[in-house]
Motif scaffolding. Structure first.
Motif, PDB file in Angstrom:
ATOM      1  N   UNK A 114      -7.511   5.888  -8.360  1.00  5.91           N
ATOM      2  CA  UNK A 114      -7.161   5.643  -9.752  1.00  5.91           C
ATOM      3  C   UNK A 114      -5.925   4.748  -9.860  1.00  5.91           C
ATOM      4  N   UNK A 115      -4.980   4.940  -8.952  1.00 11.14           N
ATOM      5  CA  UNK A 115      -3.789   4.090  -8.925  1.00 11.14           C
ATOM      6  C   UNK A 115      -4.183   2.636  -8.701  1.00 11.14           C
ATOM      7  N   UNK A 116      -5.137   2.420  -7.784  1.00 11.97           N
ATOM      8  CA  UNK A 116      -5.587   1.053  -7.515  1.00 11.97           C
ATOM      9  C   UNK A 116      -6.215   0.411  -8.753  1.00 11.97           C
ATOM     10  N   UNK A 117      -7.030   1.183  -9.468  1.00 12.63           N
ATOM     11  CA  UNK A 117      -7.699   0.651 -10.658  1.00 12.63           C
ATOM     12  C   UNK A 117      -6.695   0.402 -11.773  1.00 12.63           C
ATOM     13  N   UNK A 118      -5.819   1.378 -11.998  1.00 13.11           N
ATOM     14  CA  UNK A 118      -4.850   1.247 -13.083  1.00 13.11           C
ATOM     15  C   UNK A 118      -3.797   0.182 -12.800  1.00 13.11           C
ATOM     16  N   UNK A 122       0.785  -1.230   0.000  1.00 11.17           N
ATOM     17  CA  UNK A 122       0.000   0.000   0.000  1.00 11.17           C
ATOM     18  C   UNK A 122       0.813   1.273   0.000  1.00 11.17           C
ATOM     19  N   UNK A 123       2.135   1.162  -0.062  1.00 14.42           N
ATOM     20  CA  UNK A 123       2.986   2.350   0.066  1.00 14.42           C
ATOM     21  C   UNK A 123       2.736   3.375  -1.035  1.00 14.42           C
ATOM     22  N   UNK A 124       2.673   2.938  -2.273  1.00 18.40           N
ATOM     23  CA  UNK A 124       2.508   3.873  -3.385  1.00 18.40           C
ATOM     24  C   UNK A 124       1.096   4.437  -3.424  1.00 18.40           C
ATOM     25  N   UNK A 125       0.090   3.635  -3.103  1.00 19.51           N
ATOM     26  CA  UNK A 125      -1.282   4.139  -3.042  1.00 19.51           C
ATOM     27  C   UNK A 125      -1.394   5.207  -1.954  1.00 19.51           C
ATOM     28  N   UNK A 126      -0.787   4.953  -0.805  1.00 21.86           N
ATOM     29  CA  UNK A 126      -0.785   5.945   0.275  1.00 21.86           C
ATOM     30  C   UNK A 126      -0.072   7.215  -0.157  1.00 21.86           C
TER      31      UNK A 126
END
Length: 514
Positions: free
Chosen positions: A300-304, A283-287
Protein backbone atom coordinates in the motif's frame (compact mmCIF):
# COMPACT_ATOMS: atom_id res chain seq x y z
CA UNK A 1 -15.48 61.02 -0.05
CA UNK A 2 -12.53 59.08 -1.49
CA UNK A 3 -11.70 59.42 -5.16
CA UNK A 4 -9.55 56.66 -6.66
CA UNK A 5 -7.73 56.24 -9.92
CA UNK A 6 -5.54 53.40 -11.08
CA UNK A 7 -3.72 52.25 -14.13
CA UNK A 8 -5.42 49.74 -16.45
CA UNK A 9 -2.75 47.19 -15.55
CA UNK A 10 -3.94 47.11 -11.98
CA UNK A 11 -7.69 47.44 -12.40
CA UNK A 12 -9.00 44.52 -14.44
CA UNK A 13 -12.63 44.43 -15.45
CA UNK A 14 -14.93 43.29 -12.71
CA UNK A 15 -16.32 39.81 -13.07
CA UNK A 16 -13.65 38.68 -15.52
CA UNK A 17 -10.47 38.81 -13.46
CA UNK A 18 -11.46 37.29 -10.12
CA UNK A 19 -11.60 33.75 -8.80
CA UNK A 20 -14.33 32.49 -6.51
CA UNK A 21 -14.88 29.74 -4.01
CA UNK A 22 -15.79 29.01 -0.40
CA UNK A 23 -12.72 27.13 0.77
CA UNK A 24 -12.48 26.73 4.53
CA UNK A 25 -9.43 26.13 6.70
CA UNK A 26 -9.59 22.38 6.17
CA UNK A 27 -9.76 22.57 2.38
CA UNK A 28 -6.80 24.97 2.14
CA UNK A 29 -4.77 22.88 4.59
CA UNK A 30 -5.47 19.82 2.44
CA UNK A 31 -4.22 21.73 -0.59
CA UNK A 32 -0.94 22.91 0.88
CA UNK A 33 -0.15 19.77 2.90
CA UNK A 34 -0.67 17.77 -0.28
CA UNK A 35 1.85 20.05 -1.98
CA UNK A 36 4.33 19.14 0.75
CA UNK A 37 3.84 15.50 -0.35
CA UNK A 38 4.05 13.83 3.10
CA UNK A 39 4.61 10.27 1.89
CA UNK A 40 7.09 11.42 -0.75
CA UNK A 41 9.09 13.20 1.94
CA UNK A 42 8.94 10.29 4.39
CA UNK A 43 9.79 7.76 1.69
CA UNK A 44 12.44 9.85 -0.09
CA UNK A 45 13.85 12.76 1.90
CA UNK A 46 13.92 11.07 5.31
CA UNK A 47 16.29 8.26 4.23
CA UNK A 48 18.51 10.79 2.42
CA UNK A 49 18.57 13.09 5.46
CA UNK A 50 19.58 10.16 7.65
CA UNK A 51 22.19 8.95 5.17
CA UNK A 52 24.04 12.16 4.33
CA UNK A 53 22.68 14.53 6.97
CA UNK A 54 22.99 14.12 10.71
CA UNK A 55 22.12 10.44 10.94
CA UNK A 56 19.87 9.31 13.78
CA UNK A 57 19.53 12.93 14.93
CA UNK A 58 17.85 13.91 11.68
CA UNK A 59 14.22 13.93 13.01
CA UNK A 60 15.13 16.97 15.12
CA UNK A 61 15.77 18.94 11.92
CA UNK A 62 12.05 18.90 11.11
CA UNK A 63 11.25 20.31 14.54
CA UNK A 64 13.99 22.95 14.16
CA UNK A 65 12.80 23.81 10.64
CA UNK A 66 9.24 24.11 11.94
CA UNK A 67 10.36 26.60 14.60
CA UNK A 68 12.19 28.76 12.03
CA UNK A 69 9.17 28.72 9.73
CA UNK A 70 6.87 29.54 12.65
CA UNK A 71 8.72 32.85 13.09
CA UNK A 72 8.27 33.43 9.36
CA UNK A 73 4.57 32.60 9.58
CA UNK A 74 3.90 35.10 12.39
CA UNK A 75 4.91 38.08 10.26
CA UNK A 76 3.51 36.51 7.10
CA UNK A 77 0.03 36.11 8.56
CA UNK A 78 0.12 39.54 10.20
CA UNK A 79 0.59 41.03 6.75
CA UNK A 80 -2.14 39.02 5.00
CA UNK A 81 -4.94 41.42 5.95
CA UNK A 82 -3.02 44.27 4.33
CA UNK A 83 -2.29 42.36 1.11
CA UNK A 84 -5.64 41.64 -0.57
CA UNK A 85 -4.08 40.16 -3.72
CA UNK A 86 -3.42 36.41 -4.05
CA UNK A 87 0.18 36.82 -5.26
CA UNK A 88 1.72 35.66 -1.95
CA UNK A 89 5.53 35.95 -1.99
CA UNK A 90 5.78 38.44 -4.84
CA UNK A 91 3.03 40.69 -3.51
CA UNK A 92 4.43 40.70 0.01
CA UNK A 93 7.96 41.48 -1.15
CA UNK A 94 6.65 44.21 -3.46
CA UNK A 95 4.56 45.79 -0.71
CA UNK A 96 7.53 45.87 1.62
CA UNK A 97 10.63 46.37 -0.50
CA UNK A 98 9.29 48.04 -3.63
CA UNK A 99 8.24 47.27 -7.17
CA UNK A 100 11.52 45.93 -8.60
CA UNK A 101 12.06 43.53 -5.69
CA UNK A 102 8.45 42.38 -5.89
CA UNK A 103 8.83 41.64 -9.59
CA UNK A 104 12.09 39.80 -8.92
CA UNK A 105 10.39 37.69 -6.27
CA UNK A 106 7.55 36.89 -8.68
CA UNK A 107 9.92 35.39 -11.24
CA UNK A 108 11.90 33.57 -8.56
CA UNK A 109 8.64 32.09 -7.23
CA UNK A 110 7.63 30.94 -10.70
CA UNK A 111 11.04 29.26 -11.12
CA UNK A 112 10.77 27.64 -7.69
CA UNK A 113 7.32 26.15 -8.16
CA UNK A 114 7.84 25.17 -11.79
CA UNK A 115 11.09 23.34 -10.97
CA UNK A 116 9.60 21.46 -8.02
CA UNK A 117 6.84 20.31 -10.36
CA UNK A 118 9.38 19.22 -12.96
CA UNK A 119 11.26 17.31 -10.25
CA UNK A 120 8.15 15.46 -9.12
CA UNK A 121 7.02 14.71 -12.68
CA UNK A 122 10.37 13.02 -13.26
CA UNK A 123 10.04 10.93 -10.10
CA UNK A 124 6.37 10.16 -10.80
CA UNK A 125 7.07 9.08 -14.37
CA UNK A 126 9.79 6.69 -13.24
CA UNK A 127 7.81 5.31 -10.28
CA UNK A 128 4.58 4.87 -12.24
CA UNK A 129 6.40 3.18 -15.11
CA UNK A 130 8.10 0.78 -12.70
CA UNK A 131 4.86 -0.22 -10.97
CA UNK A 132 3.00 -0.73 -14.25
CA UNK A 133 5.82 -2.87 -15.63
CA UNK A 134 5.95 -4.96 -12.42
CA UNK A 135 2.23 -5.62 -12.75
CA UNK A 136 2.69 -6.94 -16.27
CA UNK A 137 1.73 -3.78 -18.12
CA UNK A 138 3.61 -2.09 -20.96
CA UNK A 139 7.21 -1.10 -20.23
CA UNK A 140 7.19 2.46 -21.58
CA UNK A 141 9.72 5.30 -21.12
CA UNK A 142 9.31 7.41 -17.99
CA UNK A 143 8.41 10.50 -20.01
CA UNK A 144 5.29 8.83 -21.42
CA UNK A 145 3.90 8.31 -17.92
CA UNK A 146 4.98 11.81 -16.93
CA UNK A 147 3.14 13.22 -19.96
CA UNK A 148 -0.05 11.36 -19.06
CA UNK A 149 0.22 12.67 -15.51
CA UNK A 150 0.61 16.23 -16.79
CA UNK A 151 -2.53 15.81 -18.88
CA UNK A 152 -4.55 14.55 -15.90
CA UNK A 153 -3.31 17.40 -13.70
CA UNK A 154 -4.14 19.87 -16.47
CA UNK A 155 -7.75 18.71 -16.64
CA UNK A 156 -8.23 19.10 -12.89
CA UNK A 157 -6.45 22.47 -12.85
CA UNK A 158 -8.76 23.76 -15.59
CA UNK A 159 -11.86 23.02 -13.52
CA UNK A 160 -13.16 24.77 -10.39
CA UNK A 161 -10.85 24.66 -7.39
CA UNK A 162 -13.38 22.66 -5.33
CA UNK A 163 -12.81 19.61 -7.57
CA UNK A 164 -9.05 19.70 -6.99
CA UNK A 165 -9.67 20.17 -3.27
CA UNK A 166 -11.81 17.03 -3.08
CA UNK A 167 -9.32 14.95 -5.07
CA UNK A 168 -6.42 16.14 -2.94
CA UNK A 169 -8.36 15.50 0.25
CA UNK A 170 -8.97 11.84 -0.59
CA UNK A 171 -5.38 11.23 -1.67
CA UNK A 172 -3.94 13.05 1.32
CA UNK A 173 -5.99 11.10 3.86
CA UNK A 174 -4.75 7.86 2.30
CA UNK A 175 -1.05 8.68 2.35
CA UNK A 176 -1.04 10.20 5.83
CA UNK A 177 -3.12 7.29 7.12
CA UNK A 178 -0.75 4.59 5.90
CA UNK A 179 2.31 6.36 7.33
CA UNK A 180 0.57 6.76 10.69
CA UNK A 181 -0.22 3.04 10.63
CA UNK A 182 3.48 2.29 10.18
CA UNK A 183 4.39 4.80 12.91
CA UNK A 184 1.90 3.17 15.29
CA UNK A 185 3.20 -0.32 14.48
CA UNK A 186 6.75 0.75 15.34
CA UNK A 187 5.62 2.39 18.60
CA UNK A 188 3.51 -0.61 19.65
CA UNK A 189 6.48 -2.89 18.95
CA UNK A 190 8.62 -0.80 21.26
CA UNK A 191 10.91 0.23 18.44
CA UNK A 192 13.59 -1.98 16.94
CA UNK A 193 16.29 -4.07 18.63
CA UNK A 194 17.66 -0.95 20.36
CA UNK A 195 14.28 0.33 21.51
CA UNK A 196 13.19 3.91 20.89
CA UNK A 197 15.79 6.30 19.53
CA UNK A 198 16.82 9.26 21.68
CA UNK A 199 19.45 10.70 19.33
CA UNK A 200 17.12 13.51 18.20
CA UNK A 201 16.77 14.64 21.82
CA UNK A 202 20.48 15.03 22.60
CA UNK A 203 22.83 17.82 21.47
CA UNK A 204 25.46 15.28 20.39
CA UNK A 205 22.93 13.37 18.28
CA UNK A 206 21.58 16.50 16.61
CA UNK A 207 25.08 17.83 15.90
CA UNK A 208 26.42 14.54 14.53
CA UNK A 209 27.33 14.07 10.89
CA UNK A 210 26.35 17.05 8.74
CA UNK A 211 23.48 18.89 10.51
CA UNK A 212 23.56 21.66 7.89
CA UNK A 213 22.68 19.19 5.15
CA UNK A 214 20.05 17.67 7.43
CA UNK A 215 18.40 21.07 7.92
CA UNK A 216 18.49 21.63 4.18
CA UNK A 217 16.63 18.38 3.47
CA UNK A 218 14.15 19.12 6.26
CA UNK A 219 13.28 22.59 4.97
CA UNK A 220 12.74 21.15 1.50
CA UNK A 221 9.93 19.07 2.99
CA UNK A 222 8.01 22.22 3.93
CA UNK A 223 7.91 23.68 0.41
CA UNK A 224 4.37 24.81 -0.29
CA UNK A 225 3.08 25.37 3.26
CA UNK A 226 3.06 29.15 2.73
CA UNK A 227 0.87 28.81 -0.38
CA UNK A 228 -2.23 29.33 1.77
CA UNK A 229 -2.18 33.00 0.72
CA UNK A 230 -2.59 32.27 -2.99
CA UNK A 231 -6.06 30.85 -2.29
CA UNK A 232 -7.19 34.14 -0.72
CA UNK A 233 -9.77 34.94 -3.41
CA UNK A 234 -11.33 31.50 -3.00
CA UNK A 235 -11.35 31.42 0.81
CA UNK A 236 -14.61 31.71 2.73
CA UNK A 237 -13.27 34.40 5.09
CA UNK A 238 -9.72 35.23 3.96
CA UNK A 239 -8.74 37.46 6.91
CA UNK A 240 -9.35 34.54 9.27
CA UNK A 241 -9.07 31.51 7.03
CA UNK A 242 -5.61 32.22 5.57
CA UNK A 243 -3.78 32.76 8.92
CA UNK A 244 -5.48 29.76 10.53
CA UNK A 245 -4.72 27.55 7.54
CA UNK A 246 -1.07 28.68 7.53
CA UNK A 247 -0.52 27.78 11.19
CA UNK A 248 -2.48 24.55 10.86
CA UNK A 249 -0.51 23.44 7.79
CA UNK A 250 2.81 24.22 9.46
CA UNK A 251 1.84 22.35 12.63
CA UNK A 252 0.54 19.29 10.76
CA UNK A 253 3.59 19.08 8.49
CA UNK A 254 6.13 19.66 11.27
CA UNK A 255 4.65 17.14 13.70
CA UNK A 256 4.02 14.53 11.02
CA UNK A 257 7.56 14.65 9.64
CA UNK A 258 9.21 14.70 13.06
CA UNK A 259 7.19 11.74 14.33
CA UNK A 260 7.57 9.69 11.15
CA UNK A 261 11.31 10.30 10.82
CA UNK A 262 11.77 9.32 14.48
CA UNK A 263 9.72 6.15 13.94
CA UNK A 264 11.88 5.15 10.95
CA UNK A 265 15.08 5.62 12.96
CA UNK A 266 13.61 3.76 15.96
CA UNK A 267 12.53 0.85 13.75
CA UNK A 268 16.14 0.17 12.76
CA UNK A 269 18.23 1.56 15.61
CA UNK A 270 20.59 4.53 15.46
CA UNK A 271 23.56 2.89 13.74
CA UNK A 272 21.63 0.39 11.60
CA UNK A 273 19.29 3.16 10.38
CA UNK A 274 22.21 5.07 8.89
CA UNK A 275 23.54 1.88 7.27
CA UNK A 276 20.12 1.00 5.82
CA UNK A 277 19.62 4.53 4.47
CA UNK A 278 23.01 4.45 2.78
CA UNK A 279 22.43 1.01 1.29
CA UNK A 280 18.84 1.36 0.03
CA UNK A 281 17.34 4.84 0.51
CA UNK A 282 14.55 4.23 -2.02
CA UNK A 283 13.30 1.06 -0.32
CA UNK A 284 13.99 1.84 3.33
CA UNK A 285 10.49 2.99 4.27
CA UNK A 286 8.76 0.25 2.26
CA UNK A 287 10.94 -2.33 4.03
CA UNK A 288 10.10 -0.72 7.37
CA UNK A 289 6.37 -0.87 6.60
CA UNK A 290 6.54 -4.51 5.52
CA UNK A 291 8.57 -5.53 8.56
CA UNK A 292 6.35 -3.85 11.17
CA UNK A 293 2.89 -3.63 9.57
CA UNK A 294 2.86 -6.51 7.09
CA UNK A 295 3.24 -7.09 3.36
CA UNK A 296 -0.15 -5.58 2.53
CA UNK A 297 0.78 -2.27 4.15
CA UNK A 298 4.15 -2.38 2.42
CA UNK A 299 2.43 -2.76 -0.94
CA UNK A 300 0.00 0.00 0.00
CA UNK A 301 2.91 2.34 0.73
CA UNK A 302 4.23 1.71 -2.78
CA UNK A 303 0.86 2.50 -4.36
CA UNK A 304 0.17 5.55 -2.22
CA UNK A 305 3.60 6.89 -3.03
CA UNK A 306 2.30 7.34 -6.58
CA UNK A 307 -0.84 9.14 -5.40
CA UNK A 308 1.33 11.29 -3.13
CA UNK A 309 3.44 12.38 -6.07
CA UNK A 310 0.31 13.09 -8.12
CA UNK A 311 -1.27 15.10 -5.30
CA UNK A 312 1.94 17.08 -5.01
CA UNK A 313 2.05 18.16 -8.65
CA UNK A 314 -1.69 18.87 -8.71
CA UNK A 315 -1.37 21.17 -5.72
CA UNK A 316 1.64 23.00 -7.13
CA UNK A 317 -0.14 23.27 -10.48
CA UNK A 318 -2.96 25.12 -8.69
CA UNK A 319 -0.46 27.35 -6.88
CA UNK A 320 1.40 28.34 -10.06
CA UNK A 321 -1.90 28.97 -11.86
CA UNK A 322 -2.77 31.55 -9.25
CA UNK A 323 0.66 33.14 -9.38
CA UNK A 324 0.32 33.56 -13.14
CA UNK A 325 -3.26 34.82 -12.72
CA UNK A 326 -2.14 37.43 -10.19
CA UNK A 327 0.88 38.53 -12.23
CA UNK A 328 -1.21 38.91 -15.37
CA UNK A 329 -3.71 41.08 -13.52
CA UNK A 330 -1.00 43.36 -12.15
CA UNK A 331 0.60 44.02 -15.52
CA UNK A 332 3.64 41.76 -15.10
CA UNK A 333 2.57 39.07 -17.57
CA UNK A 334 0.28 39.44 -20.62
CA UNK A 335 -3.18 40.59 -19.55
CA UNK A 336 -4.94 37.73 -21.39
CA UNK A 337 -3.25 35.18 -19.12
CA UNK A 338 -5.24 36.51 -16.15
CA UNK A 339 -8.69 35.48 -17.38
CA UNK A 340 -10.97 33.34 -15.24
CA UNK A 341 -13.31 30.73 -16.69
CA UNK A 342 -16.93 31.97 -16.94
CA UNK A 343 -18.37 28.73 -15.56
CA UNK A 344 -15.60 27.17 -13.43
CA UNK A 345 -14.29 30.49 -12.02
CA UNK A 346 -10.81 29.03 -12.43
CA UNK A 347 -7.58 30.47 -13.92
CA UNK A 348 -8.08 28.25 -16.97
CA UNK A 349 -5.75 30.15 -19.30
CA UNK A 350 -2.93 29.96 -16.77
CA UNK A 351 -3.64 26.23 -16.36
CA UNK A 352 -3.38 25.61 -20.11
CA UNK A 353 -0.13 27.57 -20.31
CA UNK A 354 1.38 25.69 -17.40
CA UNK A 355 0.35 22.33 -18.82
CA UNK A 356 2.09 23.25 -22.07
CA UNK A 357 5.25 24.43 -20.27
CA UNK A 358 5.42 21.22 -18.20
CA UNK A 359 5.11 19.10 -21.32
CA UNK A 360 7.87 21.15 -22.96
CA UNK A 361 10.21 20.63 -19.97
CA UNK A 362 9.62 16.88 -19.91
CA UNK A 363 10.23 16.74 -23.67
CA UNK A 364 13.51 18.62 -23.16
CA UNK A 365 14.63 16.22 -20.41
CA UNK A 366 13.75 13.26 -22.60
CA UNK A 367 15.63 14.72 -25.57
CA UNK A 368 18.80 14.96 -23.46
CA UNK A 369 18.21 11.45 -22.06
CA UNK A 370 18.37 12.65 -18.44
CA UNK A 371 17.78 10.14 -15.68
CA UNK A 372 14.34 10.94 -14.19
CA UNK A 373 15.44 10.47 -10.57
CA UNK A 374 19.18 11.07 -10.28
CA UNK A 375 19.18 14.06 -12.62
CA UNK A 376 15.69 15.47 -13.26
CA UNK A 377 14.43 15.03 -9.69
CA UNK A 378 17.68 15.87 -7.91
CA UNK A 379 18.59 18.91 -10.02
CA UNK A 380 15.15 20.46 -10.15
CA UNK A 381 14.52 19.86 -6.42
CA UNK A 382 17.84 21.56 -5.69
CA UNK A 383 16.79 24.74 -7.50
CA UNK A 384 13.40 24.70 -5.80
CA UNK A 385 14.88 24.30 -2.32
CA UNK A 386 17.20 27.27 -2.72
CA UNK A 387 14.45 29.39 -4.27
CA UNK A 388 12.03 28.55 -1.45
CA UNK A 389 14.46 29.58 1.29
CA UNK A 390 15.41 32.81 -0.51
CA UNK A 391 11.77 33.76 -1.05
CA UNK A 392 10.92 33.30 2.60
CA UNK A 393 13.98 35.30 3.63
CA UNK A 394 12.99 38.15 1.31
CA UNK A 395 9.43 38.02 2.62
CA UNK A 396 10.57 38.24 6.23
CA UNK A 397 12.67 41.30 5.42
CA UNK A 398 9.72 42.81 3.54
CA UNK A 399 7.44 42.28 6.56
CA UNK A 400 9.88 44.16 8.81
CA UNK A 401 10.18 47.07 6.38
CA UNK A 402 6.45 47.20 5.64
CA UNK A 403 5.32 47.46 9.25
CA UNK A 404 8.10 49.86 10.21
CA UNK A 405 7.08 52.19 7.39
CA UNK A 406 3.29 51.93 7.60
CA UNK A 407 2.72 51.47 11.36
CA UNK A 408 -0.60 49.77 10.54
CA UNK A 409 -0.06 47.11 13.23
CA UNK A 410 1.28 47.93 16.69
CA UNK A 411 1.91 44.33 17.84
CA UNK A 412 5.66 44.20 18.36
CA UNK A 413 5.91 40.40 18.52
CA UNK A 414 4.06 39.96 15.23
CA UNK A 415 5.75 42.76 13.30
CA UNK A 416 9.29 43.01 14.74
CA UNK A 417 10.45 40.22 17.07
CA UNK A 418 9.21 37.10 15.27
CA UNK A 419 10.08 38.33 11.74
CA UNK A 420 13.59 39.27 12.95
CA UNK A 421 14.11 35.78 14.35
CA UNK A 422 12.81 34.44 11.04
CA UNK A 423 15.36 36.51 9.11
CA UNK A 424 18.21 35.14 11.24
CA UNK A 425 17.11 31.52 10.86
CA UNK A 426 16.37 31.76 7.15
CA UNK A 427 19.64 33.59 6.40
CA UNK A 428 21.50 30.70 8.01
CA UNK A 429 19.43 28.20 6.06
CA UNK A 430 20.07 30.05 2.78
CA UNK A 431 23.82 30.02 3.42
CA UNK A 432 23.79 26.30 4.25
CA UNK A 433 21.74 25.53 1.14
CA UNK A 434 23.98 27.53 -1.21
CA UNK A 435 27.23 26.22 0.28
CA UNK A 436 26.02 22.62 -0.03
CA UNK A 437 24.32 23.09 -3.39
CA UNK A 438 26.79 20.81 -5.14
CA UNK A 439 25.52 17.91 -3.01
CA UNK A 440 21.97 18.54 -4.22
CA UNK A 441 22.74 18.74 -7.93
CA UNK A 442 25.74 16.42 -8.24
CA UNK A 443 28.75 18.72 -8.51
CA UNK A 444 29.79 22.36 -8.72
CA UNK A 445 29.70 22.51 -12.52
CA UNK A 446 25.94 22.01 -12.58
CA UNK A 447 25.59 23.90 -9.30
CA UNK A 448 27.09 27.10 -10.72
CA UNK A 449 24.76 26.96 -13.74
CA UNK A 450 21.71 26.60 -11.52
CA UNK A 451 22.87 29.25 -9.04
CA UNK A 452 23.22 31.68 -11.94
CA UNK A 453 19.76 30.66 -13.19
CA UNK A 454 18.28 31.30 -9.75
CA UNK A 455 19.93 34.72 -9.46
CA UNK A 456 18.96 35.56 -13.05
CA UNK A 457 15.28 34.86 -12.39
CA UNK A 458 15.31 37.41 -9.57
CA UNK A 459 17.21 39.98 -11.65
CA UNK A 460 14.43 39.85 -14.23
CA UNK A 461 12.53 42.03 -11.78
CA UNK A 462 14.44 45.28 -12.38
CA UNK A 463 14.45 44.57 -16.13
CA UNK A 464 10.67 44.13 -16.30
CA UNK A 465 10.24 47.15 -14.02
CA UNK A 466 12.05 49.25 -16.62
CA UNK A 467 10.29 47.76 -19.65
CA UNK A 468 6.76 47.65 -18.19
CA UNK A 469 6.19 50.79 -16.09
CA UNK A 470 2.63 49.77 -15.24
CA UNK A 471 3.64 46.40 -13.78
CA UNK A 472 3.40 46.33 -9.98
CA UNK A 473 2.71 43.10 -8.09
CA UNK A 474 1.87 45.06 -4.94
CA UNK A 475 -0.46 47.68 -6.44
CA UNK A 476 -3.49 46.24 -4.67
CA UNK A 477 -1.56 46.06 -1.41
CA UNK A 478 -0.61 49.75 -1.67
CA UNK A 479 -4.25 50.70 -2.20
CA UNK A 480 -5.33 48.58 0.77
CA UNK A 481 -2.77 50.19 3.09
CA UNK A 482 -4.05 53.63 2.11
CA UNK A 483 -7.54 52.79 3.37
CA UNK A 484 -6.74 50.81 6.56
CA UNK A 485 -6.95 52.84 9.80
CA UNK A 486 -3.68 53.22 11.66
CA UNK A 487 -4.00 50.55 14.37
CA UNK A 488 -1.23 52.09 16.43
CA UNK A 489 -3.57 54.97 17.21
CA UNK A 490 -3.16 57.44 14.35
CA UNK A 491 -5.31 58.23 11.32
CA UNK A 492 -5.32 56.26 8.10
CA UNK A 493 -2.03 56.59 6.24
CA UNK A 494 -1.88 58.25 2.84
CA UNK A 495 -0.51 56.19 0.01
CA UNK A 496 2.43 58.52 -0.42
CA UNK A 497 3.47 57.86 3.15
CA UNK A 498 2.89 54.13 3.23
CA UNK A 499 3.44 52.62 -0.20
CA UNK A 500 6.71 50.86 -0.91
CA UNK A 501 9.17 52.90 -2.95
CA UNK A 502 8.62 52.60 -6.68
CA UNK A 503 10.46 53.71 -9.78
CA UNK A 504 9.78 57.25 -10.92
CA UNK A 505 8.22 55.98 -14.13
CA UNK A 506 5.61 53.87 -12.34
CA UNK A 507 2.02 55.09 -12.72
CA UNK A 508 0.94 54.42 -9.14
CA UNK A 509 -2.56 53.95 -7.83
CA UNK A 510 -3.58 57.02 -5.81
CA UNK A 511 -6.27 57.74 -3.31
CA UNK A 512 -6.96 60.94 -1.41
CA UNK A 513 -9.50 61.58 1.30
CA UNK A 514 -11.58 64.66 0.79
Amino acid sequence: MANSTSSPATAPPAGQRRLSGRLGVGSIVFMVVAAAAPLTVVGGSVPLGIAIGNGAGYPAMYALGGVVLFFFAVGFTAMTRHVPDAGAFSTYVGAGLGRSHGLGASFLALLTYQTIQAAVYGYLGAALGGVVADLGGPDLPWWVWAGLSIAAVGVLGYRHIDLSSRVLGVLLVGEIGVVLVVDAAVVLAGGGPEGFSTAALTPSGIASGAPGIGLMFALAGFIGFEATAVFRDEARDPDRTVPRATYAALLVIGLFYTLSAWAVVSAWGDGPAVAAALEDPEGMVVTTATRYAGAVVGDLVQVLLLTSLFACVLSFHNVVNRYVFSLANTGVLPHAWGASHPRHSSPHTASLLQTASSLAMVALFAAFALDPVMEVYTWMAGIATLGFVLLMLLTCVAVLVFFRRTRVDGRRWNTVVAPSLGVAGLALAAWLTASNFDLLVGGWTVAVVFLVLTAGSYLLGPLVAALRPGADVAAAAHLQVATVPHQAGGPAQSLAATAAPTDQTTPTTTETDR
